[in-house]
Write an enzyme that holds these catalytic residues in place. Structure first.
Site, PDB file in Angstrom:
ATOM      1  N   LYS A   7       4.740   9.970   8.025  1.00 35.17           N
ATOM      2  CA  LYS A   7       4.512   9.541   9.420  1.00 35.17           C
ATOM      3  C   LYS A   7       5.538  10.098  10.420  1.00 35.17           C
ATOM      4  CE  LYS A   7       2.034   5.496   7.737  1.00 35.17           C
ATOM      5  NZ  LYS A   7       0.666   5.340   8.234  1.00 35.17           N
ATOM      6  N   ASP A  28       9.286   2.643  -0.492  1.00 37.95           N
ATOM      7  CA  ASP A  28       8.272   3.361   0.265  1.00 37.95           C
ATOM      8  C   ASP A  28       8.552   3.111   1.746  1.00 37.95           C
ATOM      9  OD1 ASP A  28       4.625   3.569   0.276  1.00 37.95           O
ATOM     10  OD2 ASP A  28       6.128   4.162   1.752  1.00 37.95           O
ATOM     11  N   TYR A  67       0.854  -1.191   0.000  1.00 31.58           N
ATOM     12  CA  TYR A  67       0.000   0.000   0.000  1.00 31.58           C
ATOM     13  C   TYR A  67       0.886   1.236   0.000  1.00 31.58           C
ATOM     14  CZ  TYR A  67      -3.453   3.527   1.325  1.00 31.58           C
ATOM     15  OH  TYR A  67      -4.246   4.647   1.353  1.00 31.58           O
TER      16      TYR A  67
HETATM   17  P1  KE4 Z   1      -0.878   8.706   3.890  1.00 31.27           P
HETATM   18  O1  KE4 Z   1      -1.299   9.312   2.575  1.00 31.27           O
HETATM   19  O2  KE4 Z   1      -2.014   7.974   4.568  1.00 31.27           O
HETATM   20  O3  KE4 Z   1      -0.161   9.698   4.814  1.00 31.27           O
HETATM   21  O4  KE4 Z   1       0.268   7.615   3.595  1.00 31.27           O
HETATM   22  C1  KE4 Z   1      -0.033   6.579   2.687  1.00 31.27           C
HETATM   23  C2  KE4 Z   1       0.916   5.426   2.917  1.00 31.27           C
HETATM   24  C3  KE4 Z   1       1.996   5.260   2.066  1.00 31.27           C
HETATM   25  N1  KE4 Z   1       2.869   4.233   2.225  1.00 31.27           N
HETATM   26  C4  KE4 Z   1       2.719   3.331   3.228  1.00 31.27           C
HETATM   27  C5  KE4 Z   1       3.707   2.216   3.360  1.00 31.27           C
HETATM   28  C6  KE4 Z   1       1.634   3.457   4.139  1.00 31.27           C
HETATM   29  O5  KE4 Z   1       1.492   2.540   5.128  1.00 31.27           O
HETATM   30  C7  KE4 Z   1       0.721   4.522   4.003  1.00 31.27           C
HETATM   31  C8  KE4 Z   1      -0.448   4.714   4.941  1.00 31.27           C
HETATM   32  N2  KE4 Z   1      -0.653   3.679   5.898  1.00 31.27           N
HETATM   33  C9  KE4 Z   1      -2.025   3.496   6.331  1.00 31.27           C
HETATM   34  C10 KE4 Z   1      -2.223   2.156   7.019  1.00 31.27           C
HETATM   35  N3  KE4 Z   1      -1.035   1.432   7.323  1.00 31.27           N
HETATM   36  C11 KE4 Z   1      -2.425   4.652   7.208  1.00 31.27           C
HETATM   37  C12 KE4 Z   1      -3.732   4.456   7.944  1.00 31.27           C
HETATM   38  C13 KE4 Z   1      -4.910   4.982   7.184  1.00 31.27           C
HETATM   39  O6  KE4 Z   1      -5.015   4.744   5.958  1.00 31.27           O
HETATM   40  O7  KE4 Z   1      -5.739   5.626   7.849  1.00 31.27           O
END
Ligand code: KE4
Length: 406
Positions: free
Chosen positions: A258, A230, A135
């Protein structure tokens, strides 16, 4: 909360928070301090969600709150580059030598999306490879699913993603270099980049098999494609230099988020100067953001990264290792890298998404609610990572293990 259901789709501002995978009503959490959170009825929980990764120091660490307060009182943003952006970029570049130039954005999604754009511009190629179960945020080209066979074109992984966009992204199998080699050969000369979570954490934690990342490095180099790590989750989580330092593999571009924002909205992408100088205004790749490099975010990120000392990592490693070894749950297995951990309800820890999906998600949901009733809040999905923070001391780990054994 009733009002939330009428105001937001599904009552949430991000789907995982709706507890669809585990059922039941999410608690209304109103305060956090260190490893703990409290709901609106005053019940205290040990928190392993950690905002899904950013809160590596736990909730409201004094130095981060002070830094944000000071930045807020200083006014801004000012519409020009500020000292906070320089300070945070210098710390990141000093710990991730693959990053010579960086661009701050406001989410991991934005960072991944922009890194792909740079890769397409740098190679003059259109196709991207990602991994099943990986993801990288919700940009259209990253919301795809493997077609019927790994070699067929991908299909949209979400409504609203154009088929033509989905077809530009191919899907390989994590920890399976042959599947990557096959895709690169089938589309020889057309692949701009392979994007990978160096430690998968969105199918639950699935570490890279021995040689997998090195293999990706070699395969992409010989195919003329860029390798994008990533590290939105793993960056500064699994060690001072992230997964790329831990495994000694240097990507062409890195995506961050994050932790580098200390809990405030952030993303970043970076890499070799020759690649990043393709980004406007230095180069022809357009990317912009009103609040990119926001002074409060930069201050929170600097305060957080400065607190990540070797002693802190060693302490978190000790507690996370105790949690892993103490988690003896019938029919479950644990996967862990540093303070990233997942309890899989299956006999063996999975090596890829297909195996992860064979976990007993009903058993996970039952376990989730038993833990919640025992005062431990876990990420509400079998396919998320638990986050141990520096604030999770021995007594907190013991209380968690005691709840799990019950
Ligand atoms: P954001 O756009 O949510 O800040 O980041 C996307 C993203 C990109 N790459 C990785 C490896 C990620 O894990 C994420 C976002 N992670 C999710 C769940 N693990 C955040 C929680 C959510 O979607 O509310």
């Amino acid at each position: 909360m009733i009002a939330a259901r009428t105001l937001f789709p599904g009552g949430v501002n991000s789907p995982v928070r709706a507890y669809r995978a585990v059922g039941g009503e999410p608690p209304v959490l109103v305060r956090g301090e260190g490893p703990h959170v409290w709901d609106d009825a005053g019940h205290r929980y040990i928190d392993y969600v950690g905002a899904f990764g950013p809160l590596v120091l736990g909730h409201a660490p004094a130095e981060v709150v002070a830094a944000i307060t000071e930045a807020a009182e200083a006014g801004g943003p000012f519409g020009v580059t500020g000292p906070g952006e320089v300070r945070l970029a210098e710390i990141i570049a000093s710990r991730m030598p693959s990053i010579e130039r960086i661009r701050f954005v406001n989410s991991g999604t934005e960072a991944a999306m922009s890194a792909l754009r740079v890769a397409r511009a740098a190679t003059g190629r259109d196709l991207i490879v990602k991994f099943e179960g990986g993801y990288h945020g919700h940009a259209d080209s990253l919301l795809v699913e493997a077609g019927s066979g790994a070699m067929t074109l991908s299909i949209p992984g979400s409504a609203g993603v154009a088929r033509s966009v989905a077809e530009q992204t191919l899907v390989a199998t994590y920890n399976d270099l042959d599947s990557v080699d096959a895709v690169l050969r089938a589309h020889s000369g057309k692949i701009a980049a392979v994007i990978v979570e160096p430690i998968a954490a969105n199918m639950g934690v699935v570490p890279p098999a021995r040689g997998f990342l090195e293999g990706l490095r070699d395969l992409t180099a010989s195919a003329g494609a860029l390798l994008i790590f990533d590290e939105v989750i793993t960056g500064f989580r699994v060690g001072p230099g992230g997964a790329q330092e831990l495994f000694g593999v240097r990507p062409d571009l890195t995506v961050l988020g994050k932790i580098i924002g200390g809990g405030l909205p952030v993303g970043a992408y970076g890499g070799r100067a020759e690649l990043m100088d393709l980004v406007a205004p230095a180069g022809p790749v357009y990317q912009a953001g009103t609040l990119s490099g926001h002074p409060l975010v930069m201050a929170a990120g600097v305060a957080t990264l400065r607190a990540l000392t070797p002693e802190l990592y060693a302490g978190v490693e000790r507690q996370a290792a105790r949690l892993e070894s103490g988690l003896r749950v019938e029919g479950a297995s644990v996967a862990r890298v540093g303070s990233l951990l997942t309890l899989f309800f299956r006999g063996q820890a999975p090596r890829n998404f297909r195996e992860a999906k064979s976990s007993d998600t009903d058993a996970f949901a039952r376990f989730f609610h038993k833990m919640l009733d025992s005062g431990v809040v876990l990420p509400p999905s079998q396919f998320e990572a638990w986050f141990v923070s520096a604030a999770h001391d021995a007594s907190v780990i013991d209380a968690t293990l005691e709840a799990a054994s019950r």
